[in-house]
Design a protein around this motif. Structure first.
Motif, PDB file in Angstrom:
ATOM      1  N   UNK A 163      39.980  22.940  48.087  1.00  9.17           N
ATOM      2  CA  UNK A 163      39.378  23.081  49.426  1.00  9.17           C
ATOM      3  C   UNK A 163      39.271  21.720  50.108  1.00  9.17           C
ATOM      4  N   UNK A 164      38.886  20.700  49.347  1.00 15.68           N
ATOM      5  CA  UNK A 164      38.743  19.356  49.903  1.00 15.68           C
ATOM      6  C   UNK A 164      40.064  18.853  50.466  1.00 15.68           C
ATOM      7  N   UNK A 165      41.147  18.950  49.686  1.00 18.18           N
ATOM      8  CA  UNK A 165      42.417  18.423  50.173  1.00 18.18           C
ATOM      9  C   UNK A 165      42.979  19.282  51.297  1.00 18.18           C
ATOM     10  N   UNK A 167      41.278  21.037  53.586  1.00 13.70           N
ATOM     11  CA  UNK A 167      40.541  20.743  54.818  1.00 13.70           C
ATOM     12  C   UNK A 167      40.748  19.288  55.245  1.00 13.70           C
ATOM     13  N   UNK A 168      40.841  18.394  54.280  1.00 11.54           N
ATOM     14  CA  UNK A 168      41.027  16.976  54.600  1.00 11.54           C
ATOM     15  C   UNK A 168      42.358  16.732  55.290  1.00 11.54           C
ATOM     16  N   UNK A 169      43.419  17.337  54.749  1.00 15.68           N
ATOM     17  CA  UNK A 169      44.752  17.158  55.345  1.00 15.68           C
ATOM     18  C   UNK A 169      44.772  17.776  56.741  1.00 15.68           C
ATOM     19  N   UNK A 171      42.279  18.430  58.825  1.00 16.10           N
ATOM     20  CA  UNK A 171      41.476  17.732  59.833  1.00 16.10           C
ATOM     21  C   UNK A 171      42.024  16.338  60.118  1.00 16.10           C
ATOM     22  N   UNK A 172      42.615  15.677  59.119  1.00 17.19           N
ATOM     23  CA  UNK A 172      43.198  14.363  59.396  1.00 17.19           C
ATOM     24  C   UNK A 172      44.351  14.483  60.388  1.00 17.19           C
TER      25      UNK A 172
END
Lengths: 191, 192
Positions: A163-165, A167-169, A171-172
């Motif tokens: 989930x972190x990667x 959402x991180x990718x 949103x980045x």
């Protein structure tokens, strides 16, 4: 061969392997798993408690972190020492005649939002707020879930990592790639 | 106010501080104390973060599961698989990490590494910790309790030996990083 403590960067695989070995030591000798974000709540509880102790006692979550167990614990010491450890690493790598590294506005941020320190500080504050909220909901952060939980093959942690990667990718790309301005030169040096 | 005291026993504070000192040193040496490095990971331009994390996980897993098999440690310290909370929390965390370019551990280390914007970043984290405490009762009911599988690992959940996952992850990581290094060297021949 140069003294490795004086080189500015180590290969990421070597650092990762060393963090893995560090986790053996914390598990085997200290009966602890590497983690950093629980004590952020401890610190928040202590700060709020200095102004409104009754409020902290009445909030079950804060009370669990601050009242029912000592707020300044193993992980709090770890968190504070992170600052010192990184400072030491940076200081040892300074070459003669160089000054220590200072950055106010990262280049990726400056390329998108300009060189304003105030805007970056506001963005950093909001980013920090969002991420701890998520960490506490998930029950851990990049250390507690990402490394300690990941290496224990915890289902919770691998769910968190994916989930972190994701959402991180996403949103980045949304934040840094849309309406991209020309790169700002020397953004971290100006006022 | 502090029913159990303010400080944990001093031995814990000393071992915690030593661990943090080494951890902070290592994070700075990997350059993940720089928001640009983390943001470029999410932009798929720099894979330092994944290289560090996956290496740590593979090396750590081999040691921890070996110690467990040898009886050197009593058990694991796995967090509950409250899958909704893990997933939603992880996604919120990812958004915040993309904005700040740091996570809690690297954020604190970044302060030591001269990253000035990490200071308001950590102040934001303290604020977020407090706001979460206010929302905790409601969020626990809504997202943590509904799908909680307990202390599950990939091994317990599939009834397979953990070594299948560890060896599989090691092979996958080895092959993936080998391909990644080749790709990176053709893309920018001069980068280290």
């Amino acid at each position: 061969m140069r003294n490795p403590f004086r080189t500015s960067a180590w290969p990421p695989y070597a650092v990762g392997a060393a963090i893995g070995v560090l986790s053996w030591i914390t598990f085997g000798l200290m009966d602890k798993a590497l983690g950093t974000s629980t004590s952020i709540v401890n610190a928040a509880g202590v700060i709020v408690g200095a102004v409104a102790p009754e409020h902290v006692k009445a909030n079950a979550y804060l009370a669990k972190h601050v009242v029912k167990s000592p707020p300044f614990d193993w992980q709090t010491a770890l968190d504070l020492a992170l600052v010192a450890g990184a400072a030491l690493a940076g200081w040892l790598a300074i070459k003669p005649g160089e000054r220590s590294r200072v950055e106010h506005v990262p280049s990726e941020w400056a390329a998108r939002f300009g060189p304003s320190r105030g805007l970056r500080y506001a963005g950093a504050f909001v980013g920090g707020l969002i991420l701890i909220f998520g960490a506490r909901l998930a029950g851990g952060c990049t250390s507690g879930h990402g490394i300690s939980g990941g290496l224990q093959l915890a289902l919770s942690s691998w769910t968190f990592i994916v989930a972190l990667f994701g959402a991180g990718i996403a949103s980045a790309f949304l934040i840094y790639r849309t309406g991209r301005r020309a790169p700002v030169v020397g953004a971290s040096g100006g006022l | 106010m502090y029913e159990s005291g303010f400080f944990a026993p001093w031995a814990q504070l000393v071992t915690g501080a030593l661990t943090g000192l080494v951890f902070g040193f290592l994070l700075q040496k990997a350059r993940v104390t720089r928001p640009d490095v983390i943001v470029r990971q999410f932009l798929l331009k720099d894979f330092t973060v994944l290289k560090v994390m996956i290496s740590a996980v593979v090396v750590g897993a081999v040691g921890i599961y070996a110690m467990l098999a040898l009886g050197w440690i009593d058990g694991l310290q796995v967090k509950n698989a409250a899958l909704l909370g893990n997933a939603v929390g992880g996604a919120i965390f990812g958004v915040g990490m993309a904005v700040l370019g740091l996570c809690p551990g690297t954020g604190l280390a970044a302060i030591g590494d001269g990253q000035r914007d990490a200071i308001p970043g950590v102040l934001g984290m303290l604020t977020g910790g407090y706001l979460y405490a206010l929302a905790h009762p409601w969020l626990t009911e809504a997202l943590v309790k509904p799908l909680d599988l307990g202390k599950a690992t990939l091994a317990t959940q599939t009834h397979l030996s953990p070594w299948w996952f560890i060896v599989g992850l090691a092979v996958l990581a080895g092959a993936g990083f080998f391909a990644l290094e080749r790709w990176e060297s053709t893309r920018s021949p001069r980068s280290a």
